[in-house]
Design a protein around this motif. Structure first.
Motif, PDB file in Angstrom:
ATOM      1  N   ASP A   1       0.838  -1.201   0.000  1.00  0.00           N
ATOM      2  CA  ASP A   1       0.000   0.000   0.000  1.00  0.00           C
ATOM      3  C   ASP A   1       0.873   1.253   0.000  1.00  0.00           C
ATOM      4  O   ASP A   1       2.084   1.168   0.074  1.00  0.00           O
TER       5      ASP A   1
ATOM      6  N   GLY B   1       1.273   3.535   2.246  1.00  0.00           N
ATOM      7  CA  GLY B   1       1.718   4.050   3.531  1.00  0.00           C
ATOM      8  C   GLY B   1       0.567   4.433   4.438  1.00  0.00           C
ATOM      9  O   GLY B   1      -0.556   3.994   4.236  1.00  0.00           O
ATOM     10  N   PRO B   2       0.846   5.278   5.433  1.00  0.00           N
ATOM     11  CA  PRO B   2      -0.173   5.609   6.428  1.00  0.00           C
ATOM     12  C   PRO B   2      -1.458   6.188   5.835  1.00  0.00           C
ATOM     13  O   PRO B   2      -2.520   6.024   6.402  1.00  0.00           O
ATOM     14  N   GLY B   3      -1.382   6.815   4.677  1.00  0.00           N
ATOM     15  CA  GLY B   3      -2.579   7.366   4.053  1.00  0.00           C
ATOM     16  C   GLY B   3      -3.412   6.324   3.336  1.00  0.00           C
ATOM     17  O   GLY B   3      -4.537   6.574   2.931  1.00  0.00           O
ATOM     18  N   CYS B   4      -2.865   5.128   3.174  1.00  0.00           N
ATOM     19  CA  CYS B   4      -3.551   4.061   2.462  1.00  0.00           C
ATOM     20  C   CYS B   4      -3.189   2.754   3.156  1.00  0.00           C
ATOM     21  O   CYS B   4      -2.029   2.483   3.384  1.00  0.00           O
ATOM     22  N   THR B   5      -4.171   1.941   3.510  1.00  0.00           N
ATOM     23  CA  THR B   5      -3.903   0.682   4.213  1.00  0.00           C
ATOM     24  C   THR B   5      -4.222  -0.498   3.313  1.00  0.00           C
ATOM     25  O   THR B   5      -4.757  -0.336   2.208  1.00  0.00           O
TER      26      THR B   5
ATOM     27  N   ASP C   1       0.182  -3.934   6.596  1.00  0.00           N
ATOM     28  CA  ASP C   1       0.134  -2.525   6.997  1.00  0.00           C
ATOM     29  C   ASP C   1       1.495  -2.183   7.575  1.00  0.00           C
ATOM     30  O   ASP C   1       1.955  -2.833   8.519  1.00  0.00           O
ATOM     31  N   GLN C   2       2.152  -1.180   6.997  1.00  0.00           N
ATOM     32  CA  GLN C   2       3.480  -0.811   7.484  1.00  0.00           C
ATOM     33  C   GLN C   2       3.392  -0.268   8.905  1.00  0.00           C
ATOM     34  O   GLN C   2       2.307   0.089   9.375  1.00  0.00           O
TER      35      GLN C   2
ATOM     36  N   SER D   1       0.762   2.291  10.638  1.00  0.00           N
ATOM     37  CA  SER D   1      -0.425   2.305   9.799  1.00  0.00           C
ATOM     38  C   SER D   1      -1.438   1.267  10.266  1.00  0.00           C
ATOM     39  O   SER D   1      -1.089   0.133  10.564  1.00  0.00           O
ATOM     40  N   HIS D   2      -2.682   1.625  10.334  1.00  0.00           N
ATOM     41  CA  HIS D   2      -3.862   0.808  10.609  1.00  0.00           C
ATOM     42  C   HIS D   2      -3.656  -0.278  11.667  1.00  0.00           C
ATOM     43  O   HIS D   2      -3.618   0.012  12.847  1.00  0.00           O
TER      44      HIS D   2
ATOM     45  N   SER E   1      -0.989  -2.296  12.240  1.00  0.00           N
ATOM     46  CA  SER E   1       0.372  -2.423  12.778  1.00  0.00           C
ATOM     47  C   SER E   1       0.556  -1.452  13.935  1.00  0.00           C
ATOM     48  O   SER E   1      -0.266  -0.573  14.162  1.00  0.00           O
TER      49      SER E   1
ATOM     50  N   HIS F   1       1.339   1.552  16.065  1.00  0.00           N
ATOM     51  CA  HIS F   1       1.421   2.986  15.805  1.00  0.00           C
ATOM     52  C   HIS F   1       2.587   3.544  16.586  1.00  0.00           C
ATOM     53  O   HIS F   1       2.759   3.244  17.769  1.00  0.00           O
TER      54      HIS F   1
END
Length: 86
Positions: free
Chosen positions: A43, A45-49, A71-72, A75-76, A78, A80
């Motif tokens: 994906d 990154g944080p703006g897209c999971t 999810d990196q 992100s989502h 994973s 935070h």
């Protein structure tokens, strides 16, 4: 837990990532199984999971393709982070 460890029945793994500030978890999901074709979807990154890729769950496994998404960190699903250096 290793990358190739057996996932839960839902195909979900939580992979530990060891860093100097601590150990964090990367969330990963597998859909389908295939001995020959494996596809890793990354994906943005944080703006897209990885939820963006759920639409492929109903198509790719039936076509004989094993699908992996994650999810990196930060992100989502994973861990935070509050570590700018990571």
């Amino acid at each position: 837990m290793a990358f190739d460890a057996d996932p839960s029945p839902a195909g979900v793994l939580r992979i530990p990532v060891c860093t100097a500030p601590g150990t964090f978890e990367v969330w990963m999901r597998r859909s389908g199984t295939s001995p020959t074709i494996k596809l890793l979807l990354l994906d943005g990154g944080p703006g897209c999971t990885c939820e963006t890729f759920e639409v492929f769950d109903s198509v790719l496994p039936q076509a004989g393709i094993e699908l992996h998404c994650y999810d990196q960190l930060g992100s989502h699903h994973s861990t935070h982070l509050n570590h700018p250096d990571l």
